[in-house]
Scaffold this motif. Structure first.
Motif: not given
Ligand SMILES: Cc1cc2nc3c(=O)[nH]c(=O)nc-3n(C[C@H](O)[C@H](O)[C@H](O)COP(=O)(O)OP(=O)(O)OC[C@H]3O[C@@H](n4cnc5c(N)ncnc54)[C@H](O)[C@@H]3O)c2cc1C
Length: 528
Positions: A27, A46, A53, A55, A61, A189, A373
């Motif tokens: 994200t 980050e 985490s 991602s 996929l 943060v 995706t």
């Molecule tokens: C098992 C599984 C399979 C999946 N498969 C797919 C798939 O095949 N295809 C698809 O499209 N999607 C898939 N998804 C969904 C996708 O992986 C997630 O929606 C996406 O990775 C989420 O990303 P994010 O950045 O929101 O969260 P995250 O990856 O969790 O990133 C959030 C980040 O914020 C950081 N953070 C937290 N607090 C602080 C702070 N105070 N200061 C600075 N940084 C901080 C954390 O360290 C972390 O790195 C899957 C999810 C799972 C769990």
């Protein structure tokens, strides 16, 4: 992507950023690319390493989500199919068109999946990856020779996208930096800053390597922290309602002999109604996943016994040779950042996977939910929201047709270095130009010394885990071999970062402790 240089610039100039993005998962990195390419001055922070985490732990996929179609979430499927097509076009070195076989049993299954997947094709419109089709049992078995013949009467073949999640993040970050963004890992943060009117206008963050605190001013602050979103919302307004319900998904990685060939398997409805995938990835097979509601987020969640059992038993129902614990090369768990339902008791698989943007009274912008995706579209929606709420001039997205760092079209998927795209030649040049750089650290992974040095010099890798888990996917492909090479890899990193022996020892120890959680059984059990 040079950390010291970026930190120095932040410390020296007390600049105001247009966007401060908290979180370096799918994200956050998507938002940093979207804002920097539109000319907004952007800082991404980050807390740990980029994609440490959820991602880095996806099924890998790029999909519309056949399951969401069955749930009638047409809007989400259409949006994801469009984004899938765009990503395949924008990053051909990191993505591929993947054929899936759904084994069908009886005419009802056949009709249901043939019609359903035709709908799936139609929703992708001009970005369709190719038509799905019914195939005979004989043809389905030719594509997946390891599938049990008795579990099907025919099959349906359809297409979706596949990618490398952490490599995608690194290249998207590099593109953002090339467009002027400042990105930092190990920058947590700790606090949100406010104007006299109580509006959020910056953050305090800590360099996790030195403990030094920095203040950064920002016109818009984005909470892109996935399952940790509530912790930032609490900084904004203590006592805020919980917005996230984490749902754990586990995958096991097996040897290619369980699924030889290029086709993947999709089981749309296992005994408990979940979807199970078995997908070829970097010369191995990724099998999963589960959907287990969790109370609390964790940065390194661990697979539950019942999840491992479920995956192995279900795979065993469909494959001629049932995988055993001793066959598992690596096991990883991730947490989906699902929007918490208003009513308690809803099952996680029924919670919509579409993203939502929440704006607090003090203008903290939070992204809730979403998928890898759709990360580009989520970022587009976030910028539109900020521009509207803040009354800024509207800008236009430049990422729909955007060549992501490393972009290269003539890719040989059998080349273990294909994910580097145009950077591959630079790594090979490094291997030729500096003595010992062409030394192989592991033949089976495979892993060359120059790749480790490249990860440190060009991709902001700071630890053994950054290199072996996310810059190069060793831990996900073979946990045991990764533990074996950890000391050699660490000594290369230590030399690059000028770290001492204590640091080296501590790195090997902490990596080994963490990597042991990716093992499914003890070494002596494997030998037996
Ligand atoms: C098992 C599984 C399979 C999946 N498969 C797919 C798939 O095949 N295809 C698809 O499209 N999607 C898939 N998804 C969904 C996708 O992986 C997630 O929606 C996406 O990775 C989420 O990303 P994010 O950045 O929101 O969260 P995250 O990856 O969790 O990133 C959030 C980040 O914020 C950081 N953070 C937290 N607090 C602080 C702070 N105070 N200061 C600075 N940084 C901080 C954390 O360290 C972390 O790195 C899957 C999810 C799972 C769990």
């Amino acid at each position: 992507m040079q950390r010291e240089k970026i930190l120095q610039q932040i410390g020296q100039f007390n600049d105001e950023y247009d966007f401060i993005v908290i979180g370096g998962g799918a994200t956050g990195i998507g938002i940093a690319l979207e804002t920097s390419t539109r000319g907004y001055k952007t800082l991404l922070l980050e807390k740990t390493d980029f994609t440490k985490s959820t991602s880095s732990k996806s099924t890998k996929l790029l999909h519309g989500g056949v399951r969401y179609l069955a749930q009638g979430d047409i809007g989400l499927v259409r949006e994801a199919c469009m984004e899938r097509g765009r990503l395949l076009r924008n990053a051909p070195h990191l993505t591929k068109n993947q054929d899936f076989v759904i084994p069908t049993f009886g005419w009802f299954d056949e009709v249901k999946y043939t019609i359903g997947l035709k709908m799936y094709d139609i929703l992708a419109g001009s970005l369709s990856l190719g038509a799905s089709r019914r195939v005979s049992k004989k043809k389905a078995l030719e594509k997946i020779p390891t599938m049990k013949p008795e579990i099907m009467t025919a099959g349906v073949v359809y297409k979706d996208g596949q990618f490398d999640d952490s490599r995608m993040a690194v290249n998207v970050l590099q593109s953002s930096v090339e467009n002027g963004a400042y990105v930092l890992n190990y920058a947590a943060v700790k606090q949100l800053k406010r104007s006299q009117q109580g509006m959020i206008n910056g953050v305090v963050f800590e360099d996790e390597e030195t403990g030094t605190e920095y203040t950064a001013k920002g016109k818009a602050v984005i909470n892109a922290t996935g399952v940790f979103a509530d912790s930032i919302l609490q900084m904004d307004k203590p006592g805020s309602r919980k917005t996230i319900r984490p749902s754990q998904g586990v995958h096991v990685v097996l040897n290619k002999s369980f699924l030889p060939g290029d086709h993947a398997i999709m089981i749309p409805e296992t005994d408990d109604g979940r979807v199970l995938f078995a997908v070829p990835w970097h010369g191995k097979v990724v099998v999963g996943t589960t959907d287990t509601p969790m109370d609390k987020p964790a940065i390194e969640p661990v697979a539950l016994e019942e999840e491992i059992k479920f995956i192995l038993e279900t795979a065993g129902k469909y494959l001629v040779k049932a995988p055993k614990r001793t066959d598992v090369l690596s096991i990883f768990a991730g947490l989906r950042p699902l929007a918490a339902p208003k009513e308690d008791g809803s099952k996680t698989k029924e919670i919509s996977r579409s993203h939502k943007i929440a704006v607090s009274d003090s203008h903290l912008f939070t992204m809730i939910g979403g998928k890898w995706t759709t990360f580009r579209k989520m970022a587009e929606d976030m910028v539109a929201k900020v521009e509207k709420v803040k009354n800024w001039n509207k800008t236009h997205s430049k990422t729909r047709n955007f060549q992501i760092h490393g972009y290269k079209t003539d890719i040989d998927l059998n080349d273990p270095m294909y994910v580097y795209g145009t950077d591959k030649e630079k790594i090979l040049e490094l291997a030729r130009s500096e003595s010992g750089m062409d030394q192989m650290i592991s033949e089976s992974l495979p892993l060359m010394k120059a790749q480790v040095v490249w990860a440190v010099r060009q991709e902001m890798a700071r630890t053994t885990e950054d290199v072996l888990s996310r810059r190069i996917r060793c831990l996900f492909l073979d946990a045991r071999e990764s533990i074996r090479v950890a000391a050699v890899v660490t000594s290369i990193i230590a030399k690059e970062l000028q770290r001492d022996k204590d640091w080296e020892e501590q790195q090997v120890k902490s990596f080994t402790k963490m990597a042991e959680k990716y093992l499914c059984c003890k070494p002596e059990e494997v030998q037996n």
